[in-house]
Design a protein around this motif. Structure first.
Motif, PDB file in Angstrom:
ATOM      1  N   GLY A  42       0.814  -1.209   0.000  1.00 29.78           N
ATOM      2  CA  GLY A  42       0.000   0.000   0.000  1.00 29.78           C
ATOM      3  C   GLY A  42       0.845   1.255   0.000  1.00 29.78           C
ATOM      4  O   GLY A  42       0.569   2.215  -0.739  1.00 29.78           O
ATOM      5  N   SER A 276      -2.679   1.022   9.382  1.00 22.49           N
ATOM      6  CA  SER A 276      -3.287   2.362   9.425  1.00 22.49           C
ATOM      7  C   SER A 276      -2.418   3.382   8.704  1.00 22.49           C
ATOM      8  O   SER A 276      -2.930   4.260   8.000  1.00 22.49           O
ATOM      9  N   LEU A 279      -2.914   2.821   4.995  1.00 19.76           N
ATOM     10  CA  LEU A 279      -4.219   3.315   4.554  1.00 19.76           C
ATOM     11  C   LEU A 279      -4.243   4.842   4.528  1.00 19.76           C
ATOM     12  O   LEU A 279      -4.818   5.447   3.617  1.00 19.76           O
TER      13      LEU A 279
END
Length: 302
Positions: A42, A276, A279
């Motif tokens: 990510g 987190s 993201l």
């Protein structure tokens, strides 16, 4: 947009590495490998998109491009005037990252081609008549385990069962996908190189633990790993990249972990921290995309 560049390209990649280094030993190996690989993927994707956006900004600053698409190139230039070097640096970094990812991807495909063998009917174990000690799992549909006769002769029946359990654990859990994610992420951003090494180690540890459960003896798995590692010392076979029980600096750590009682590690809320961060970087990149198109709209004559 510069704040997006700073956050997603400069700050988050090393920050997430530090976070994962602190948390890796607090999670079960299988969980830690998944968290690391997907978080790194990510972060790498967000970094890559930001480089693409600033590269497009650099292109939009070219007067000929502005005339071609009907926007004012001066508006684009003014928007990045304080950090005029960022768009053109991003273009260079994008080229380097793209080439790096392409080479890594080609390396994976080459290793798979070299590892292809004909499967026997009704089985997923392939025994190769080769004196060189090798054992590795080859993903596919179905996946299969390849063991050379040289490796088989070195192991007792119980150790051989442990080796097969280890390699089959790789296939069942799809560890090759995690390895590929982590290595492509590292190819995208150099700060993530530690992640690829750690995921590689963690999937081996996860396969070790699964094999120990199936065999019912951690010591047998440890002996099988040690024997296989010593046998493959100095091997440069590219198939080792598919997680043969090969030698390496992490083997003593793996053996030591197996020779002690299994640690009781549980999923902790702290494990959500790298997820987190990843993201947040992805969401922040979404705003960067929005800002880029807003800039182009502002550059169009009213």
């Amino acid at each position: 947009m510069f704040d997006h560049f700073v956050w997603s390209v400069i700050v988050v990649p090393p920050l997430i590495v530090v976070t994962m280094r602190l948390l890796a030993d607090r999670l079960p190996p299988s969980t830690a490998a998944v968290v690391m690989a997907w978080s790194a993927a990510g972060v790498a994707a967000a970094s890559m998109v930001n480089l693409i956006l600033f590269t497009l900004t650099a292109i939009a600053e070219v007067p000929a491009v502005g005339r071609m698409f009907g926007w004012s190139w001066r508006v684009v230039v003014d928007d990045t005037a304080q950090v005029a070097w960022v768009p053109w640096l991003s273009a260079v970094l994008l080229v380097v990252a793209t080439v790096s990812v392409g080479l890594r991807w080609r390396g994976h495909r080459r290793a798979l081609r070299l590892s292809h063998v004909e499967l026997p009917d009704g089985g997923t174990l392939v025994m190769l008549p080769d004196a060189t000690p090798q054992a590795f799992a080859v993903p596919g549909r179905p996946g299969h385990v390849v063991v050379t006769t040289g490796m088989r002769q070195l192991l007792t029946d119980r150790q051989f069962d442990a080796l097969l359990a280890h390699e089959n654990a790789h296939l069942t859990a799809g560890h090759h996908r995690l390895i590929r994610l982590a290595e492509l992420a590292a190819a995208t951003h150099p700060a993530l190189w530690w992640v690829a090494r750690s995921v590689d180690y963690l999937v081996e540890r996860a396969a070790d633990e699964q094999a120990a459960v199936e065999i019912g003896s951690r010591r047998t798995v440890a002996h099988a790993i040690g024997t296989a590692a010593l046998a493959t010392t100095g091997s440069r076979d590219l198939r080792a990249g598919l997680h043969a029980a090969a030698s390496g600096g992490v083997v003593p750590r793996r053996v030591a972990e197996l020779l002690r009682p299994p640690a009781r590690r549980r999923w902790s809320g702290l494990g959500a921290l790298p997820v987190s961060l990843a993201l947040a970087s992805v969401v922040w990149t979404g705003e960067a995309i929005y800002d880029f198109f807003e800039l182009l709209n502002a550059a169009r004559p009213g």
